[in-house]
Design an enzyme around this catalytic site. Structure first.
Site, PDB file in Angstrom:
ATOM      1  CG  PHE A  93     -40.395 -87.543  33.989  1.00  0.00           C
ATOM      2  CD1 PHE A  93     -40.903 -88.300  35.036  1.00  0.00           C
ATOM      3  CD2 PHE A  93     -40.325 -88.122  32.718  1.00  0.00           C
ATOM      4  CE1 PHE A  93     -41.329 -89.604  34.828  1.00  0.00           C
ATOM      5  CE2 PHE A  93     -40.750 -89.426  32.502  1.00  0.00           C
ATOM      6  CZ  PHE A  93     -41.255 -90.166  33.553  1.00  0.00           C
ATOM      7  CE  LYS A  94     -45.146 -81.051  36.437  1.00  0.00           C
ATOM      8  NZ  LYS A  94     -45.571 -80.323  35.236  1.00  0.00           N
ATOM      9  CB  SER A 138     -38.945 -77.710  23.350  1.00  0.00           C
ATOM     10  OG  SER A 138     -38.469 -77.045  24.506  1.00  0.00           O
ATOM     11  CE1 TYR A 190     -40.763 -81.669  26.689  1.00  0.00           C
ATOM     12  CE2 TYR A 190     -39.094 -79.955  26.763  1.00  0.00           C
ATOM     13  CZ  TYR A 190     -40.363 -80.375  26.418  1.00  0.00           C
ATOM     14  OH  TYR A 190     -41.228 -79.515  25.787  1.00  0.00           O
ATOM     15  CB  VAL A 192     -32.517 -86.783  24.576  1.00  0.00           C
ATOM     16  CG1 VAL A 192     -32.293 -87.879  23.538  1.00  0.00           C
ATOM     17  CG2 VAL A 192     -31.218 -86.478  25.327  1.00  0.00           C
ATOM     18  CB  VAL A 223     -46.597 -71.737  27.104  1.00  0.00           C
ATOM     19  CG1 VAL A 223     -48.094 -71.448  27.130  1.00  0.00           C
ATOM     20  CG2 VAL A 223     -45.991 -71.272  25.782  1.00  0.00           C
ATOM     21  CB  THR A 225     -49.037 -75.469  29.877  1.00  0.00           C
ATOM     22  OG1 THR A 225     -47.687 -75.955  29.957  1.00  0.00           O
ATOM     23  CG2 THR A 225     -49.205 -74.585  28.663  1.00  0.00           C
TER      24      THR A 225
END
Ligand code: NAP
Length: 276
Positions: A93-94, A138, A190, A192, A223, A225
């Site tokens: 999610f943003k 990540s 993200y 977690v 990156v 993307t």
């Protein structure tokens, strides 16, 4: 049935696409570009064809049992096994997303943890002895992203099992539904999900040691993307470099590790390296 096979999930764009590109150039075998959407996948294959590269293609939605099983049966029947599996597909999610924390928690973990786990459980029987699995984690998957010491100790417990890890992931979703997750788990679903994926990597390595399969987690760098709204400074090919290193070139002794985008083995438990 002879010949080597590499598979990259979620590879119609971004880092996964560049991993396929790199494998097509360097891997002595068949490379599968896979995507949940067939049109997007075929377009990506056509783009690589224009570069003189020839990936094979198959549909694969990692959240769909039927899709994974169809793909697994196809690979088994056509090739008999898998040499390299890159678990790249993920969502984020943003930062300004308006969905409630509970929705973000459930959806993010469904793809980035539970779907990756399910895909692995279905495909691992096909991974050949001596094969390699690369889990795209990540910097957000560093253990330090979890505020609670007690939780961090659970994640790094060398006897942690997959059911126990999945239960921890479920506990996070429940906490997010109650709105009580922040003090212990932090504010990022993200993170977690990627901590979960990194912990999963360590467990998978323990389980696959006797088959000489190497499983590593990698932070590909920040990156340029769609996921980062193109804010990351690295190109997708630069982001693919460490995953490709683990898939092809790393020493056989590199296993069950958390690897940084500069290809260095990094401590998952101690403080993170500087900058993305
Ligand atoms: P991206 O450009 O958003 O690409 C993500 C890919 O995953 C897309 O091909 C997407 O397909 C696919 N995907 C999503 N859900 C899927 C599903 N259910 N089944 C199959 N494929 C699915 O992201 P990216 O930046 O390249 O990220 C690649 C990996 O690197 C991810 O694991 C990400 O978490 C990780 N990562 C990225 C960065 C970064 O800076 N970009 C940093 C650290 C880690 P669609 O096109 O159909 O949506």
């Amino acid at each position: 049935m002879s010949g080597k096979v590499a598979i990259v999930t979620g590879s119609n764009k971004g880092i996964g696409f560049a991993i396929v590109r790199g494998l097509c150039k360097k891997f002595d075998g068949i490379v599968y570009l896979t995507s949940r959407d067939v049109e997007r996948g075929k377009k990506a294959v056509a783009d690589l064809e224009k570069e003189g590269l020839h990936p094979s293609y198959h549909q694969l939605d990692i959240t769909e049992d039927k899709s994974i099983e169809t793909f697994r049966d196809f690979i088994k029947q056509k090739h008999g096994g898998i040499d390299i599996l890159v678990n790249n597909a993920a969502i984020a999610f943003k930062h300004n997303a308006t969905e409630p924390a509970a929705v973000q928690a459930e959806q993010t973990l469904a793809v980035n943890y539970f779907a990756v786990l399910n895909t692995c459980e279905k495909l691992f029987p096909l991974v050949k002895n001596g094969g390699r699995v690369v889990n795209i984690s990540s910097s957000a998957g560093h253990l330090s992203k979890i505020p609670s010491v007690a939780l961090r100790n659970r994640f790094k417990d060398p006897n942690l099992t997959i059911p126990e890890l999945s239960e921890l992931m479920q506990q996070y979703i429940e906490a997010a539904k109650q709105g009580t997750q922040a003090p212990e788990w932090g504010n990022s679903s993200y993170a977690v999900s990627k901590v979960g994926l990194t912990a999963l990597t360590m467990i998978q390595q323990r389980m696959l040691n006797d088959r000489d399969i190497k499983v590593n987690a990698v932070h590909p760098g920040y990156v340029d993307t769609d996921m980062t709204s193109h804010k990351g400074p690295l190109t997708i090919d630069e982001g693919a470099a460490a995953p490709l290193f683990l898939a092809l070139d790393a020493d056989d002794s590199v296993k069950g590790q958390y690897v940084w985008y500069d290809k260095q083995i990094t401590s998952w438990e101690r403080d993170t390296r500087s900058a993305y």
